[in-house]
Design a protein around this motif. Structure first.
Motif, PDB file in Angstrom:
ATOM      1  N   SER A   8       0.822  -0.994  -0.086  1.00 14.15           N
ATOM      2  CA  SER A   8       0.105   0.064  -0.115  1.00 14.15           C
ATOM      3  C   SER A   8       0.896   1.292   0.078  1.00 14.15           C
ATOM      4  O   SER A   8       1.529   1.400   1.007  1.00 14.15           O
ATOM      5  CB  SER A   8      -0.850   0.120   1.272  1.00 14.15           C
ATOM      6  OG  SER A   8      -1.895   1.197   1.234  1.00 14.15           O
ATOM      7  N   GLY A   9       0.706   2.126  -1.164  1.00 16.73           N
ATOM      8  CA  GLY A   9       1.688   3.293  -1.136  1.00 16.73           C
ATOM      9  C   GLY A   9       1.633   3.768  -2.706  1.00 16.73           C
ATOM     10  O   GLY A   9       1.048   2.899  -3.447  1.00 16.73           O
ATOM     11  N   SER A  10       2.504   4.507  -2.824  1.00 20.54           N
ATOM     12  CA  SER A  10       2.726   5.236  -3.974  1.00 20.54           C
ATOM     13  C   SER A  10       3.620   4.525  -5.189  1.00 20.54           C
ATOM     14  O   SER A  10       3.407   4.675  -6.279  1.00 20.54           O
ATOM     15  CB  SER A  10       3.149   6.742  -3.991  1.00 20.54           C
ATOM     16  OG  SER A  10       4.634   6.769  -3.523  1.00 20.54           O
ATOM     17  N   ARG A  11       4.131   3.506  -4.643  1.00 22.90           N
ATOM     18  CA  ARG A  11       4.964   2.424  -5.471  1.00 22.90           C
ATOM     19  C   ARG A  11       4.215   1.058  -5.884  1.00 22.90           C
ATOM     20  O   ARG A  11       4.798   0.363  -6.464  1.00 22.90           O
ATOM     21  CB  ARG A  11       6.031   2.527  -4.797  1.00 22.90           C
ATOM     22  CG  ARG A  11       7.214   3.688  -4.921  1.00 22.90           C
ATOM     23  CD  ARG A  11       8.339   3.546  -4.320  1.00 22.90           C
ATOM     24  NE  ARG A  11       8.473   3.178  -2.794  1.00 22.90           N
ATOM     25  CZ  ARG A  11       8.826   1.929  -2.428  1.00 22.90           C
ATOM     26  NH1 ARG A  11       9.306   0.988  -3.027  1.00 22.90           N
ATOM     27  NH2 ARG A  11       9.029   1.812  -1.108  1.00 22.90           N
ATOM     28  N   GLY A  12       2.973   1.169  -5.407  1.00 22.16           N
ATOM     29  CA  GLY A  12       2.211   0.043  -5.925  1.00 22.16           C
ATOM     30  C   GLY A  12       1.359  -0.580  -4.635  1.00 22.16           C
ATOM     31  O   GLY A  12       1.437  -0.628  -3.426  1.00 22.16           O
ATOM     32  N   VAL A 212      -7.689  -0.841   9.079  1.00 22.66           N
ATOM     33  CA  VAL A 212      -6.361  -0.759   8.751  1.00 22.66           C
ATOM     34  C   VAL A 212      -6.105   0.528   7.883  1.00 22.66           C
ATOM     35  O   VAL A 212      -6.692   0.773   7.159  1.00 22.66           O
ATOM     36  CB  VAL A 212      -6.197  -2.063   7.683  1.00 22.66           C
ATOM     37  CG1 VAL A 212      -4.884  -1.958   6.960  1.00 22.66           C
ATOM     38  CG2 VAL A 212      -6.621  -3.452   8.280  1.00 22.66           C
ATOM     39  N   MET A 213      -4.964   1.110   8.473  1.00 17.48           N
ATOM     40  CA  MET A 213      -4.622   2.461   7.896  1.00 17.48           C
ATOM     41  C   MET A 213      -3.600   2.262   6.670  1.00 17.48           C
ATOM     42  O   MET A 213      -2.719   1.120   6.733  1.00 17.48           O
ATOM     43  CB  MET A 213      -4.009   3.034   8.967  1.00 17.48           C
ATOM     44  CG  MET A 213      -4.843   3.559  10.044  1.00 17.48           C
ATOM     45  SD  MET A 213      -6.253   4.099   9.797  1.00 17.48           S
ATOM     46  CE  MET A 213      -6.156   5.275   8.816  1.00 17.48           C
ATOM     47  N   ALA A 214      -4.018   2.954   5.699  1.00 16.42           N
ATOM     48  CA  ALA A 214      -3.226   2.425   4.503  1.00 16.42           C
ATOM     49  C   ALA A 214      -2.821   3.682   3.464  1.00 16.42           C
ATOM     50  O   ALA A 214      -3.459   4.763   3.771  1.00 16.42           O
ATOM     51  CB  ALA A 214      -4.364   1.628   3.488  1.00 16.42           C
ATOM     52  N   HIS A 215      -2.181   3.576   2.453  1.00 11.28           N
ATOM     53  CA  HIS A 215      -1.729   4.469   1.594  1.00 11.28           C
ATOM     54  C   HIS A 215      -1.108   5.708   2.373  1.00 11.28           C
ATOM     55  O   HIS A 215      -1.224   6.889   2.160  1.00 11.28           O
ATOM     56  CB  HIS A 215      -2.880   4.972   0.672  1.00 11.28           C
ATOM     57  CG  HIS A 215      -2.540   5.208  -0.606  1.00 11.28           C
ATOM     58  ND1 HIS A 215      -1.598   6.063  -1.121  1.00 11.28           N
ATOM     59  CD2 HIS A 215      -3.071   4.784  -1.855  1.00 11.28           C
ATOM     60  CE1 HIS A 215      -1.395   6.023  -2.425  1.00 11.28           C
ATOM     61  NE2 HIS A 215      -2.396   5.200  -3.067  1.00 11.28           N
ATOM     62  N   ILE A 216      -0.262   5.155   3.535  1.00  7.24           N
ATOM     63  CA  ILE A 216       0.406   6.180   4.239  1.00  7.24           C
ATOM     64  C   ILE A 216       1.640   6.773   3.638  1.00  7.24           C
ATOM     65  O   ILE A 216       2.684   5.801   2.936  1.00  7.24           O
ATOM     66  CB  ILE A 216       0.811   5.667   5.619  1.00  7.24           C
ATOM     67  CG1 ILE A 216      -0.304   5.179   6.306  1.00  7.24           C
ATOM     68  CG2 ILE A 216       1.718   6.483   6.502  1.00  7.24           C
ATOM     69  CD1 ILE A 216      -0.007   4.229   7.491  1.00  7.24           C
ATOM     70  N   TYR A 241      -4.484  -1.979  12.583  1.00 10.05           N
ATOM     71  CA  TYR A 241      -3.311  -2.254  11.744  1.00 10.05           C
ATOM     72  C   TYR A 241      -2.874  -1.268  10.759  1.00 10.05           C
ATOM     73  O   TYR A 241      -3.676  -0.457  10.347  1.00 10.05           O
ATOM     74  CB  TYR A 241      -3.570  -3.771  10.728  1.00 10.05           C
ATOM     75  CG  TYR A 241      -4.044  -4.686  11.746  1.00 10.05           C
ATOM     76  CD1 TYR A 241      -3.053  -5.820  12.053  1.00 10.05           C
ATOM     77  CD2 TYR A 241      -5.536  -5.267  11.922  1.00 10.05           C
ATOM     78  CE1 TYR A 241      -3.440  -7.134  12.735  1.00 10.05           C
ATOM     79  CE2 TYR A 241      -5.664  -6.326  12.685  1.00 10.05           C
ATOM     80  CZ  TYR A 241      -4.876  -7.176  13.051  1.00 10.05           C
ATOM     81  OH  TYR A 241      -5.153  -8.283  13.684  1.00 10.05           O
ATOM     82  N   TYR A 242      -1.440  -1.334  10.524  1.00 14.47           N
ATOM     83  CA  TYR A 242      -0.932  -0.404   9.507  1.00 14.47           C
ATOM     84  C   TYR A 242      -0.260  -0.975   8.335  1.00 14.47           C
ATOM     85  O   TYR A 242       0.573  -1.724   8.618  1.00 14.47           O
ATOM     86  CB  TYR A 242       0.124   0.391  10.318  1.00 14.47           C
ATOM     87  CG  TYR A 242      -0.487   1.357  11.136  1.00 14.47           C
ATOM     88  CD1 TYR A 242      -0.830   2.775  11.028  1.00 14.47           C
ATOM     89  CD2 TYR A 242      -1.002   0.829  12.402  1.00 14.47           C
ATOM     90  CE1 TYR A 242      -1.233   3.506  11.867  1.00 14.47           C
ATOM     91  CE2 TYR A 242      -1.742   1.612  13.593  1.00 14.47           C
ATOM     92  CZ  TYR A 242      -1.959   2.954  13.361  1.00 14.47           C
ATOM     93  OH  TYR A 242      -2.473   3.745  14.302  1.00 14.47           O
ATOM     94  N   ALA A 243      -1.097  -0.752   7.003  1.00 13.61           N
ATOM     95  CA  ALA A 243      -0.417  -1.420   6.019  1.00 13.61           C
ATOM     96  C   ALA A 243       0.686  -0.741   5.618  1.00 13.61           C
ATOM     97  O   ALA A 243       0.851   0.404   5.601  1.00 13.61           O
ATOM     98  CB  ALA A 243      -1.508  -1.369   4.988  1.00 13.61           C
ATOM     99  N   GLN A 244       1.702  -1.529   4.905  1.00 16.36           N
ATOM    100  CA  GLN A 244       3.011  -0.583   4.494  1.00 16.36           C
ATOM    101  C   GLN A 244       3.197  -1.132   2.887  1.00 16.36           C
ATOM    102  O   GLN A 244       2.632  -1.963   2.354  1.00 16.36           O
ATOM    103  CB  GLN A 244       4.124  -1.330   5.212  1.00 16.36           C
ATOM    104  CG  GLN A 244       3.916  -1.029   6.698  1.00 16.36           C
ATOM    105  CD  GLN A 244       5.106  -1.853   7.615  1.00 16.36           C
ATOM    106  OE1 GLN A 244       6.327  -1.465   7.324  1.00 16.36           O
ATOM    107  NE2 GLN A 244       4.858  -2.397   8.771  1.00 16.36           N
ATOM    108  N   GLN A 245       4.331  -0.211   2.317  1.00 14.30           N
ATOM    109  CA  GLN A 245       4.595  -0.424   0.931  1.00 14.30           C
ATOM    110  C   GLN A 245       5.370  -1.607   0.770  1.00 14.30           C
ATOM    111  O   GLN A 245       5.127  -2.401  -0.170  1.00 14.30           O
ATOM    112  CB  GLN A 245       5.410   0.804   0.647  1.00 14.30           C
ATOM    113  CG  GLN A 245       5.902   0.715  -0.931  1.00 14.30           C
ATOM    114  CD  GLN A 245       4.669   0.892  -1.928  1.00 14.30           C
ATOM    115  OE1 GLN A 245       4.283   2.123  -2.210  1.00 14.30           O
ATOM    116  NE2 GLN A 245       4.356  -0.262  -2.396  1.00 14.30           N
TER     117      GLN A 245
END
Length: 255
Positions: A8-12, A212-216, A241-245
Motif C-alpha cells: 500500500s503506497g505510491s509505489r504499488g 487498517v490504515m493504508a496508503h501512508i 493495523y498499519y499497511a506498508q509499502q
C-alpha cells in the motif's frame, strides 16, 4: 471473510479479499513476478484468484493488471472511465461497473462507491457477506455525504491516511504536487481521516471493529503521526493495523 494487503503506497497497491470459494484481487500496481512473490508469502497463488477489481487508472493501482489478467486468464472489473485509460492494455475479459453498482462475484457482494480523485471515473469498494461489511476507502481527496453514508455501516475498514499536513507543507514535493495531494481531488490527510472516524463513531457507535490504515505516504507522513491523529477518536474496541509499502500484511479476519 478475510483480507490481506500485499502493498500500500505510491509505489504499488494490491489487496486480496477472500470468502467461501471466492478470492478477489483489488488493484495491482506490481509486476506479475512481484505479485506472485507477495502472494506466495501468505500462502496464496495467482491460480487461486477468481477476478481482479480496479479502483482507478493510476499506475500504482493498474500497472500490473493487464499482464496478470492475460497470463492467468482472469476477468477484470472496472468503470468505463478507468477502462478508457491507455495504461490498462488488453485484458482477458473486461466487465464494466456502473458507478454505485451493487453486484456479486461468487460468494462476495460488491458495492462500487464513486469518490473524488483526479482520475477519469474512480471508485472504491465495499465487500459484504452476511453481517460482515469490509470497506476499502483510499485515493480520495474528501469524504462527502454520499461516501460517508455508504461506509457508515462498515464493520471493517481499509482506510487512507495519506499525509500529515505539516510534513506535506515542509516536504520535498513541488508546489503543484503539494496542491494536488492536498486538494479536493487528492488524498485524505490524517486530520480528515480522524474527522471521518470521529463522525463514524458518533453516528454508528460500536459498529466498526477492525481498522487498517493504508496508503501512508513515505515522504509526507509517518506511522507515528497517523497514530497520534487517530488515538483520540478510535475506540478501544477497534483492532488497528498499519499497511506498508514494502511489507505484506497477511490475512486478517474481517469482523
Amino acid at each position: 471473510m478475510q483480507f490481506a494487503v500485499l502493498g500500500s503506497g505510491s509505489r504499488g497497491n494490491a489487496t486480496i479479499i477472500r470468502c467461501g470459494q471466492t478470492t478477489l484481487l483489488v488493484d495491482n500496481g506490481f509486476s506479475g513476478k512481484e505479485l506472485e512473490r507477495r502472494l506466495a508469502s501468505i500462502g496464496c497463488g495467482v491460480e487461486h484468484l477468481d477476478a481482479i477489481l480496479v479502483t482507478h487508472e493510476h499506475s500504482d493501482h493498474i500497472g500490473g493488471v493487464g499482464v496478470v489478467s492475460r497470463r492467468f486468464q482472469l476477468p477484470v472489473w472496472m468503470t468505463q472511465g478507468t477502462a478508457g485509460s491507455s495504461r490498462l492494455g488488453a485484458v482477458n475479459e473486461l466487465n464494466i461497473i456502473d458507478q454505485s453498482a451493487d453486484f456479486s462475484i461468487g460468494d462476495i457482494n460488491v458495492l462500487a462507491v464513486p469518490v473524488m480523485h483526479d482520475a477519469r471515473e474512480p471508485c472504491q469498494f465495499i465487500f459484504s457477506h452476511g453481517q460482515i461489511r469490509l470497506g476499502m476507502l483510499t485515493d480520495l481527496g474528501c469524504v462527502d455525504d454520499a461516501v460517508f453514508s455508504a461506509y457508515q455501516r462498515c464493520t471493517s475498514l481499509i482506510l487512507e491516511a495519506n499525509y500529515d499536513e505539516q510534513l506535506l507543507a515542509r516536504g520535498p514535493y513541488p508546489a503543484m504536487l503539494k496542491q494536488r495531494v492536498g486538494g479536493r481531488y487528492g488524498h485524505l490527510s490524517n486530520r480528515q481521516t480522524a474527522d471521518f472516524l470521529s463522525l463514524h463513531h458518533s453516528q454508528s457507535p460500536g459498529v466498526l471493529k477492525m481498522l487498517v490504515m493504508a496508503h501512508i505516504s513515505e515522504k509526507n507522513n509517518t506511522t507515528e503521526c497517523v497514530k497520534a491523529a487517530l488515538e483520540p477518536v478510535v475506540a478501544d474496541a477497534v483492532t488497528q493495523y498499519y499497511a506498508q509499502q514494502e511489507h505484506v500484511l497477511g490475512f486478517i479476519d474481517a469482523h
